[in-house]
Design a protein around this motif. Structure first.
Motif: not given
Length: 142
Positions: A110-120, A126-133
């Protein structure tokens, strides 16, 4: 048609000598160097760990790399029939009791798998919030 067949047979017989590979020496070399080291490394493992990929992966990769390096130095093609027979023999001796699924790679921790799931996921939010803002900010400008 018969002439073509004899030509292809002649080509097949000449080609290995053109490559510079002496198949007999190659077979002896991988047995003397690669197999000897593999036997020594596997001898250092408990027999119960032979089917554990995590415990044998480095040893097995070393054996594979050794057969490749010897082939390069002896101007032999790799992989070839000698290597195929060599590894079939290795599997019959060392890994014959292993289940097929026991030699497959397992999921990463999980320590390797989590960043590959969490970051995207985080970037998407963040991109959705930026577009709405940004869209709300430009409503008053138009």
């Amino acid at each position: 048609m018969a002439h073509t067949v004899s030509l292809s047979v002649y080509t097949a017989q000449v080609f290995p000598t053109v490559s510079g590979c002496n198949r007999g020496y190659y077979e002896r070399a991988i047995n003397d160097f690669c197999l000897a080291k593999f036997k020594l490394d596997m001898g250092g493992l408990d027999r119960g760990l032979y089917c554990s990929w995590t415990d044998t992966m480095e040893i097995y990769e070393g054996l594979t790399n050794c057969t490749y390096q010897v082939a390069l130095r002896m101007d032999c093609f790799w992989p070839n029939q000698i290597v195929d027979r060599f590894f079939m023999s290795i599997h019959r001796i060392y890994f014959h009791d292993c289940a097929v699924t026991g030699r497959l790679l397992q999921e990463p921790p999980n320590s390797i798998l989590a960043p590959f799931i969490g970051v995207p996921v985080l970037v998407t939010l963040i991109m959705t919030a930026l577009v709405v803002w940004r869209s709300k900010r430009t409503e008053g400008v138009l």
